[in-house]
Scaffold this motif. Structure first.
Motif, PDB file in Angstrom:
ATOM      1  N   UNK A 278       0.993  -1.323   0.009  1.00  0.00           N
ATOM      2  CA  UNK A 278       0.004  -0.074   0.023  1.00  0.00           C
ATOM      3  C   UNK A 278       0.934   1.181   0.004  1.00  0.00           C
ATOM      4  N   UNK A 279       1.243   1.728  -1.102  1.00  0.00           N
ATOM      5  CA  UNK A 279       2.446   2.842  -1.320  1.00  0.00           C
ATOM      6  C   UNK A 279       1.607   4.077  -0.700  1.00  0.00           C
ATOM      7  N   UNK A 280       0.278   4.229  -0.856  1.00  0.00           N
ATOM      8  CA  UNK A 280      -0.405   5.373  -0.747  1.00  0.00           C
ATOM      9  C   UNK A 280      -0.325   5.785   0.929  1.00  0.00           C
ATOM     10  N   UNK A 281      -0.544   4.682   1.685  1.00  0.00           N
ATOM     11  CA  UNK A 281      -0.817   4.640   3.201  1.00  0.00           C
ATOM     12  C   UNK A 281       0.689   4.765   3.632  1.00  0.00           C
ATOM     13  N   UNK A 282       1.581   4.101   3.017  1.00  0.00           N
ATOM     14  CA  UNK A 282       2.937   4.387   3.561  1.00  0.00           C
ATOM     15  C   UNK A 282       3.436   5.969   3.283  1.00  0.00           C
ATOM     16  N   UNK A 283       3.037   6.423   2.307  1.00  0.00           N
ATOM     17  CA  UNK A 283       3.573   7.925   1.995  1.00  0.00           C
ATOM     18  C   UNK A 283       3.042   8.633   2.903  1.00  0.00           C
ATOM     19  N   UNK A 284       1.552   8.666   3.547  1.00  0.00           N
ATOM     20  CA  UNK A 284       0.784   9.276   4.414  1.00  0.00           C
ATOM     21  C   UNK A 284       1.547   9.174   5.870  1.00  0.00           C
ATOM     22  N   UNK A 285       1.877   7.923   6.114  1.00  0.00           N
ATOM     23  CA  UNK A 285       2.636   7.734   7.336  1.00  0.00           C
ATOM     24  C   UNK A 285       3.943   8.198   7.522  1.00  0.00           C
ATOM     25  N   UNK A 286       4.596   8.259   6.251  1.00  0.00           N
ATOM     26  CA  UNK A 286       6.064   8.848   6.180  1.00  0.00           C
ATOM     27  C   UNK A 286       6.223  10.098   6.233  1.00  0.00           C
ATOM     28  N   UNK A 287       5.069  11.011   5.991  1.00  0.00           N
ATOM     29  CA  UNK A 287       5.215  12.415   5.913  1.00  0.00           C
ATOM     30  C   UNK A 287       5.905  13.230   6.876  1.00  0.00           C
ATOM     31  N   UNK A 288       5.551  12.954   8.276  1.00  0.00           N
ATOM     32  CA  UNK A 288       6.460  13.607   9.050  1.00  0.00           C
ATOM     33  C   UNK A 288       7.798  13.132   9.252  1.00  0.00           C
TER      34      UNK A 288
END
Length: 367
Positions: A278-288
């Motif tokens: 789930x790349x979209x989920x990972x990107x959101x989780x990695x934002x900070x």
């Protein structure tokens, strides 16, 4: 000190003034005006010639030139009003060599000399002559003020220490901002935080974080040692994701560009397919975490961005040539900043834990 360009502008103004005075005098055959023109030509020729050898300091000052021009104009203005066009030049010369303050004094010397000598020589000054004196003097002042904007850069002395003072100011601002940082800016530590965030949300066999160094990618942190085949797989898929600027999957391998330049590459456990990541989920989780990591990358030494030679000992060996643990400014425990100490180029044997995540990670080059 005035530039050669400023003296060239003044010389051109003198030439045009001589043409403006001489043309009507020659046409009307005004002998007295031609004599005054000759005196002005000699005066300004001397000024131009001596300006080419400024180190001899033979050039007349603006006040002296203005007084001389005022005297010539006072004597010759009865024969031709055109001679008063010479009043434009001294203010421009004063502005070119010394600035607007000297220009004001020069105009005062010029007006006083022409009015006083005109009254003594001719006995009176007509209204038309008074208007012409005022008009040409104000024309000189206006032209000088406009030219002063161009000449202003000639008076600014370059300070060789100015870049260092600017750097001090910016670094002090950076130190004040560092009080608000929740963590330091150590690249490997923040890289481990990025890998921990992914590891908490995705079961993986191995993870590695790469950043560009010249024309190639260099690993910053990894969750475990990789064998030769896995090393090549991670490097290849990370390079593909970096080139395409998009997530890439191959079998159980995947790579995800994060932030401005970094790429995360990983291997899923045996039997898993990377197509379901789930790349979209990972990107959101990695934002900070990515914002912190990108900030830390801005402070890497210049040498950290140059390509490094490959090593025959596999990927972990290529990292042991000394990826900088800290940037030029490294954070202390209180997040106050101080110059970083030189780091050893030998492989580190200590294990670091940047986060409280149960998944451990290893800094590239650790054993």
């Amino acid at each position: 000190m005035p530039s050669s360009q400023a003296f060239a502008v003044v010389a051109a103004a003198r030439l045009f003034a001589l043409i403006a005075i001489g043309a009507p005098a020659l046409y009307l055959r005004q002998t007295d005006a031609l004599i005054a023109l000759l005196v002005l030509a000699v005066l300004w020729t001397y000024q131009v010639v001596t300006a080419t050898r400024r180190e001899l300091e033979l050039t007349l000052s603006p006040a002296v030139e203005a007084t001389a021009v005022g005297i010539v104009c006072a004597i010759g203005m009865k024969s031709s009003d055109a001679i008063l066009a010479a009043l434009v030049v001294p203010p421009l010369y004063a502005t070119a060599v010394a600035g607007t303050r000297t220009m004001v004094r020069t105009v005062a010397f010029q007006v006083v000399s022409i009015v006083s000598l005109g009254l003594m020589w001719h006995g009176d000054i007509t209204g038309q002559e008074g208007v012409s004196i005022f008009t040409w003097s104000m024309a000189g002042v206006g032209l000088s003020l406009v030219a002063g904007v161009t000449f202003a850069s000639d008076y600014i002395e370059l300070d060789p220490l100015a870049p260092y003072r600017d750097a001090q100011h910016l670094i002090r601002q950076l130190i004040e901002l560092s009080d608000n940082l929740s963590s330091g800016l150590d690249v490997p530590a923040l890289g481990g935080e990025v890998l921990a965030v992914i590891g908490d949300r995705l079961p993986t066999q191995a993870l590695a974080l790469f950043v560009p160094r010249g024309d190639a990618l260099s690993p910053v942190a990894a969750t475990t040692d990789l064998d030769g085949a896995d090393t090549d797989a991670c490097e290849q898929i990370a390079t593909d994701a970096w080139a395409q600027a998009a997530p890439v999957t191959t079998g159980r391998s995947f790579a995800l560009p994060v932030g401005d330049a970094a790429v995360v590459a990983g291997l899923l456990p045996e039997g898993s397919a990377a197509d379901d990541v789930p790349f979209d989920v990972l990107k959101k989780a990695l934002a900070a975490s990515v914002v912190k990591f990108d900030t830390a990358l801005l402070f890497l030494p210049t040498s950290a961005t140059s390509p490094r030679p490959a090593s025959a000992s596999g990927w972990p060996g290529r990292c042991t040539t000394g990826w900088p643990r800290t940037s030029r400014l490294s954070a202390t425990s209180s997040t106050r900043w101080r110059p970083a100490r030189p780091t050893s180029t030998r492989p580190s044997s200590s294990r670091s834990s940047a986060t409280a995540s149960p998944r451990s990670w290893r800094r590239c080059g650790s054993r």
